[in-house]
Motif scaffolding. Structure first.
Motif, PDB file in Angstrom:
ATOM      1  N   CYS A   1       0.901  -1.252   0.124  1.00 45.76           N
ATOM      2  CA  CYS A   1       0.071   0.052  -0.013  1.00 45.76           C
ATOM      3  C   CYS A   1       0.798   1.295  -0.103  1.00 45.76           C
ATOM      4  CB  CYS A   1      -0.919   0.008   1.134  1.00 45.76           C
ATOM      5  SG  CYS A   1      -2.119  -1.354   1.295  1.00 45.76           S
TER       6      CYS A   1
ATOM      7  N   VAL B   1      -4.081   5.784  -1.125  1.00 42.36           N
ATOM      8  CA  VAL B   1      -5.539   5.762  -0.721  1.00 42.36           C
ATOM      9  C   VAL B   1      -6.153   6.564  -1.869  1.00 42.36           C
ATOM     10  CG1 VAL B   1      -7.107   6.435   0.967  1.00 42.36           C
ATOM     11  CG2 VAL B   1      -4.995   5.332   1.631  1.00 42.36           C
TER      12      VAL B   1
ATOM     13  N   THR C   1      -1.182  -6.144   1.972  1.00 44.11           N
ATOM     14  CA  THR C   1      -0.693  -5.878   3.319  1.00 44.11           C
ATOM     15  C   THR C   1       0.546  -6.656   3.540  1.00 44.11           C
ATOM     16  OG1 THR C   1      -2.190  -7.738   4.245  1.00 44.11           O
ATOM     17  CG2 THR C   1      -3.023  -5.388   4.452  1.00 44.11           C
TER      18      THR C   1
ATOM     19  N   HIS D   1      -0.515   2.539   9.308  1.00 42.82           N
ATOM     20  CA  HIS D   1      -1.620   2.743   9.138  1.00 42.82           C
ATOM     21  C   HIS D   1      -2.631   1.614   9.036  1.00 42.82           C
ATOM     22  CE1 HIS D   1       0.063   6.523   7.619  1.00 42.82           C
ATOM     23  NE2 HIS D   1       1.009   5.698   6.853  1.00 42.82           N
TER      24      HIS D   1
ATOM     25  N   CYS E   1      -6.452   1.118   7.526  1.00 41.08           N
ATOM     26  CA  CYS E   1      -6.700  -0.143   6.535  1.00 41.08           C
ATOM     27  C   CYS E   1      -7.738  -1.008   7.005  1.00 41.08           C
ATOM     28  CB  CYS E   1      -5.320  -0.841   6.511  1.00 41.08           C
ATOM     29  SG  CYS E   1      -4.072   0.006   5.788  1.00 41.08           S
TER      30      CYS E   1
ATOM     31  N   SER F   1     -10.737  -0.763   3.231  1.00 38.10           N
ATOM     32  CA  SER F   1     -10.321  -2.167   3.378  1.00 38.10           C
ATOM     33  C   SER F   1     -10.807  -3.178   2.606  1.00 38.10           C
ATOM     34  CB  SER F   1     -11.209  -2.716   5.119  1.00 38.10           C
ATOM     35  OG  SER F   1     -12.457  -2.526   4.888  1.00 38.10           O
TER      36      SER F   1
ATOM     37  N   LEU G   1      -8.284  -4.063  -0.034  1.00 39.72           N
ATOM     38  CA  LEU G   1      -6.882  -4.556   0.378  1.00 39.72           C
ATOM     39  C   LEU G   1      -7.094  -6.024   0.511  1.00 39.72           C
ATOM     40  CD1 LEU G   1      -5.984  -2.103   3.122  1.00 39.72           C
ATOM     41  CD2 LEU G   1      -5.677  -1.862   0.819  1.00 39.72           C
TER      42      LEU G   1
ATOM     43  N   HIS H   1     -10.339 -10.564   3.760  1.00 41.18           N
ATOM     44  CA  HIS H   1      -9.237 -10.055   3.130  1.00 41.18           C
ATOM     45  C   HIS H   1      -8.188 -11.134   3.119  1.00 41.18           C
ATOM     46  CE1 HIS H   1      -5.832  -6.856   3.751  1.00 41.18           C
ATOM     47  NE2 HIS H   1      -5.159  -8.184   4.507  1.00 41.18           N
TER      48      HIS H   1
END
Ligand code: ZN
Length: 321
Positions: A200, A216, A229, A240, A244, A250, A253, A305
């Motif tokens: 990220c 972002v 991640t 962060h 996240c 979220s 990611l 995720h």
């Protein structure tokens, strides 16, 4: 996903590794951290590394991992630079490993300046590549170079996602620091490629520039941009995590490992993203893949995720125009 294969070329894998200066103690530490003995370098390292990785996958909550090839650094005119870079992992090696072991899915690596870039892309698609990995700042790739448009368009057509390193880097030599900026990925995004910004765009070292906020911002502009991640359990990258785990970010990611990069939950605990008891529980696992998984869950990343990457990987049989 985002699991590195490394090798010395023992048993003819075609890999090489060049470790210099202070990277030696780091390499020795990482080797031990993933469960290999100090003797691994004097043994058949490539085989020992793969066998250890397979064991870790089988003993973890993960079903499969995406393993990464690593292309050579190239000049913008396409000249390969074997004198630069610290490791090389041929596409054929990861494609072969994925054929032999159901635990692995192959991500190839192709510098788009290569004279044979499009041919190599076709060959890798034919051989079952599920993703393409590159490090613009370490491979020296200006992804916005208009000459690469054909390459990105073909990737988009074939449904092959791009996993691109973003943010600072300290384990592999940086050739062009400006390409750590996620905005270097604008052209592939505009060509329709599904792009995963590794880390990220977070900073890795204390003096690195922070590009997280630029990343972002870009997720709002490009629905085909995601972030992984990977390496969030090293000192700076996880700063962060609080943002996240919140939607809508979220939802964009996905879980990445960056194996064999070390995994310590202490940084997340110090920033109060996990409790002391969660830290103790996660650290008890000697399996770094499992520890990373448990830490991500403890930080508040949803189960989705961990599985989101499944909807982004290229599937065999995708309609090709
Ligand atoms: Zn990585």
């Amino acid at each position: 996903m985002h699991v590195h294969i490394v090798g010395t070329g023992s048993s003819g894998t075609g890999c090489w590794m060049r470790v210099k200066g202070w990277h030696w103690p780091l390499a020795a530490f990482m080797t031990r951290h993933v469960g290999l003995s100090r003797k691994a370098f004097s043994q058949n390292f490539d085989q020992v590394y793969v066998e250890n990785l397979m064991r870790l996958v089988r003993e973890s909550s993960l079903d499969k991992v995406v393993i990464l090839a690593q292309d050579l650094v190239h000049d913008p005119d396409g000249t390969p630079r074997k004198d630069l870079g610290s490791f090389y992992v041929p596409n054929d090696y990861v494609l072969q490993l994925a054929k032999e072991h159901t635990e692995f899915l192959p991500a190839v690596s192709i510098h788009p300046a290569r004279a044979d870039a499009l041919d190599e892309l076709e060959r890798c698609l034919e051989a079952g590549a599920v993703m393409m990995k590159c490090l613009p700042n370490c491979h020296n790739i200006d992804c916005n170079d208009p000459r690469y448009e054909k390459f990105w368009t073909r990737m988009a057509e074939a449904g092959l996602p791009l996993l691109a390193h973003t943010g600072g880097e300290h384990t592999v030599p940086v050739i062009n620091a400006a390409y750590a900026d996620p905005r270097v990925l604008t052209l592939p995004l505009k060509c329709g490629v599904t792009v995963i910004a590794a880390h990220c765009a977070t900073k890795s070292g204390i003096f690195d520039r922070e590009y997280f906020h630029a990343f972002v911002e870009m997720t709002r502009q490009f629905p085909n941009l995601y972030g992984d991640t990977s390496a969030f359990n090293v000192p700076f990258r996880g700063r962060h995590i609080g943002k996240c785990v919140q939607p809508p970010l979220s939802d964009r990611l996905l879980h990445g490992s960056d194996f064999p990069v070390p995994v310590y939950g202490h940084w997340a605990w110090m920033r109060r993203f996990i409790s002391w008891s969660e830290l103790r529980r996660c650290q008890r696992s000697g399996n770094v893949l499992e520890r990373d998984y448990q830490l991500k869950r403890a930080m508040g990343f949803a189960e989705a995720h961990l599985t989101r990457v499944n909807s982004l990987l290229r599937r065999r049989g995708v309609v090709v125009q």
